[in-house]
Design a protein around this motif. Structure first.
Motif, PDB file in Angstrom:
ATOM      1  N   PRO A  14       4.480  21.872  28.454  1.00 20.64           N
ATOM      2  CA  PRO A  14       3.574  20.854  27.668  1.00 20.64           C
ATOM      3  C   PRO A  14       3.696  20.354  26.503  1.00 20.64           C
ATOM      4  O   PRO A  14       3.179  19.550  25.850  1.00 20.64           O
ATOM      5  N   ASP A  15       5.211  20.802  26.095  1.00 21.23           N
ATOM      6  CA  ASP A  15       5.798  20.344  24.743  1.00 21.23           C
ATOM      7  C   ASP A  15       6.656  19.062  25.095  1.00 21.23           C
ATOM      8  O   ASP A  15       7.423  18.723  24.127  1.00 21.23           O
ATOM      9  N   ARG A  16       6.651  18.692  26.366  1.00 19.80           N
ATOM     10  CA  ARG A  16       7.545  17.584  26.692  1.00 19.80           C
ATOM     11  C   ARG A  16       9.025  17.905  26.910  1.00 19.80           C
ATOM     12  O   ARG A  16       9.999  17.207  26.796  1.00 19.80           O
ATOM     13  N   ALA A  17       9.357  19.077  26.884  1.00 21.79           N
ATOM     14  CA  ALA A  17      10.763  19.517  27.285  1.00 21.79           C
ATOM     15  C   ALA A  17      10.761  19.960  28.580  1.00 21.79           C
ATOM     16  O   ALA A  17       9.846  20.145  29.332  1.00 21.79           O
ATOM     17  N   LEU A  18      11.963  20.255  29.171  1.00 21.42           N
ATOM     18  CA  LEU A  18      12.328  20.993  30.581  1.00 21.42           C
ATOM     19  C   LEU A  18      12.475  22.557  30.538  1.00 21.42           C
ATOM     20  O   LEU A  18      13.194  22.911  29.530  1.00 21.42           O
ATOM     21  N   TRP A  68       4.445  29.643  33.520  1.00 21.96           N
ATOM     22  CA  TRP A  68       4.204  30.564  34.040  1.00 21.96           C
ATOM     23  C   TRP A  68       5.663  30.729  35.117  1.00 21.96           C
ATOM     24  O   TRP A  68       6.043  29.903  35.770  1.00 21.96           O
ATOM     25  N   PHE A  69       5.992  32.087  35.368  1.00 19.86           N
ATOM     26  CA  PHE A  69       7.393  32.251  36.197  1.00 19.86           C
ATOM     27  C   PHE A  69       6.999  33.435  37.198  1.00 19.86           C
ATOM     28  O   PHE A  69       6.252  34.533  36.746  1.00 19.86           O
ATOM     29  N   THR A  70       7.924  33.573  38.132  1.00 15.68           N
ATOM     30  CA  THR A  70       8.127  34.593  38.888  1.00 15.68           C
ATOM     31  C   THR A  70       9.083  35.460  38.653  1.00 15.68           C
ATOM     32  O   THR A  70      10.146  34.969  38.141  1.00 15.68           O
ATOM     33  N   GLY A 103      -7.729  26.632  38.267  1.00 11.42           N
ATOM     34  CA  GLY A 103      -7.390  26.940  36.831  1.00 11.42           C
ATOM     35  C   GLY A 103      -6.393  28.246  36.801  1.00 11.42           C
ATOM     36  O   GLY A 103      -6.331  28.717  35.903  1.00 11.42           O
ATOM     37  N   ALA A 104      -6.134  28.618  38.113  1.00 10.84           N
ATOM     38  CA  ALA A 104      -5.258  29.914  38.268  1.00 10.84           C
ATOM     39  C   ALA A 104      -3.664  29.422  38.797  1.00 10.84           C
ATOM     40  O   ALA A 104      -3.704  28.307  38.983  1.00 10.84           O
ATOM     41  N   ALA A 125       6.412  27.138  36.559  1.00 11.68           N
ATOM     42  CA  ALA A 125       5.385  26.118  36.436  1.00 11.68           C
ATOM     43  C   ALA A 125       4.635  26.120  35.436  1.00 11.68           C
ATOM     44  O   ALA A 125       4.419  26.997  34.689  1.00 11.68           O
ATOM     45  N   ALA A 126       4.145  24.983  34.859  1.00  5.93           N
ATOM     46  CA  ALA A 126       3.206  24.787  33.604  1.00  5.93           C
ATOM     47  C   ALA A 126       1.732  25.047  34.212  1.00  5.93           C
ATOM     48  O   ALA A 126       1.241  24.630  35.229  1.00  5.93           O
ATOM     49  N   GLY A 127       1.312  26.113  33.270  1.00  5.82           N
ATOM     50  CA  GLY A 127      -0.064  26.486  33.483  1.00  5.82           C
ATOM     51  C   GLY A 127      -1.421  25.607  32.874  1.00  5.82           C
ATOM     52  O   GLY A 127      -0.929  24.617  31.891  1.00  5.82           O
TER      53      GLY A 127
END
Length: 294
Positions: free
Chosen positions: A63-67, A110-112, A149-150, A102-104
């Motif tokens: 969301p901050d336009r970074a990778l 969010w990550f595994t 939304g999840a 993934a971006a939430g």
């Protein structure tokens, strides 16, 4: 189909790929410990992580336009700006082995944790929260934001699809017999779409947990990455050497990759242009398929 060799590193083993905020494609060079960038014209550059054996695996735009990306061996979450400024954040669980990211919808990533059997959440400032997966040794692998939304994730050895809401509550859906080992996942028409090894199919799970399988042509199919293309259809990367598309009625179209299974098409994403882009894990290349008329 066009293929672009990775010129910045030999044996880069490109894995995850995403479209960046700068109109280029960004990929994880897992074999070189680097994050790569390729323009839509095929020019490649890359940036080192803090270690050549950090094993970057998945990458997404935050969301901050970074990778943002996972580093499995280093047990860190990385962040890199489009001009190459690197930050890295340790995962609290030792040997968690972060894999998918993934971006939430909540402004976090969010990550595994494949070995830690957890789902992690990291804010743009680097604060990490972890949530244990109920099934023991489930090996959560890939994660994607759903339309509800999840976040939805695959459980490789648990043979389940998981759902985690913003509060950290996890629901798991066991897969029917013969569904294989779930790998990559994406939100698409009618639910979450996922690939699975040893299943010779692409599958879709709806919000109630009902699974629909779409058998693939060819007994050697080994679907890996999955994405929704600019044409609104579901595309997948087949490690047997093909890129495939699932039509609205469930029909499958396949497009062979030059040198076939030797290249190992691995992950795939919608591009900033009219194509889908994919990594070739063994081919040391990034490929593109045009999906819409120029």
């Amino acid at each position: 189909m066009t293929e672009y060799p990775i010129t910045t590193a030999a044996d880069a083993l490109p894995s995850g790929i995403t479209t960046g905020p700068d109109g280029a494609l960004w990929f994880a060079a897992s074999g070189a410990g680097r994050i790569g960038r390729i323009t839509i014209e095929g020019r490649t550059t890359d940036f080192p992580t803090s270690s050549p054996d950090s094993l970057p695996l998945a990458v997404t735009t935050g969301p901050d336009r970074a990778l943002w990306f996972t580093e499995g061996n280093a047990n860190r979450i990385g962040r890199i700006t489009t001009d190459g400024h690197l930050s890295e954040f340790p995962v609290p669980t030792a040997d968690g082995f972060p894999a998918g990211i993934a971006a939430g919808p909540d402004g976090a990533l969010w990550f595994t944790e494949e070995d830690g059997n957890r789902i992690g959440r990291i804010t743009p400032s680097g604060r990490v929260t972890e949530y244990p997966v109920p099934t023991p040794d489930a090996s959560p692998l890939s994660v994607a934001a759903g339309t509800d939304g999840a976040l939805w994730f695959t459980e490789l050895t648990g043979r389940r699809i998981g759902r985690i809401d913003r509060t950290g509550r996890i629901t798991e859906f066991p897969l029917p017999a013969g569904s294989g080992f779930p790998d990559d996942i994406v939100a698409g028409p009618g639910g979450m779409w996922f690939t699975a090894s040893d299943a010779n199919a692409v599958s879709r799970i709806d919000p109630a947990g009902r699974v629909t399988r779409f058998p693939l042509p060819g007994p050697d199919s080994s679907p890996s990455g999955i994405a929704v293309g600019p044409d609104g259809q579901v595309w997948y990367a087949d490690q047997a050497g093909r890129i495939g598309r699932v039509g609205a009625s469930g029909g499958i179209a396949v497009y062979p990759v030059k040198d076939g299974a030797d290249t190992v098409p691995f992950r795939i994403t919608a591009g900033p242009d009219r194509g889908v882009w994919f990594t070739e894990l063994a081919g040391n290349a990034v490929g593109r398929v045009q999906t819409l008329p120029p």
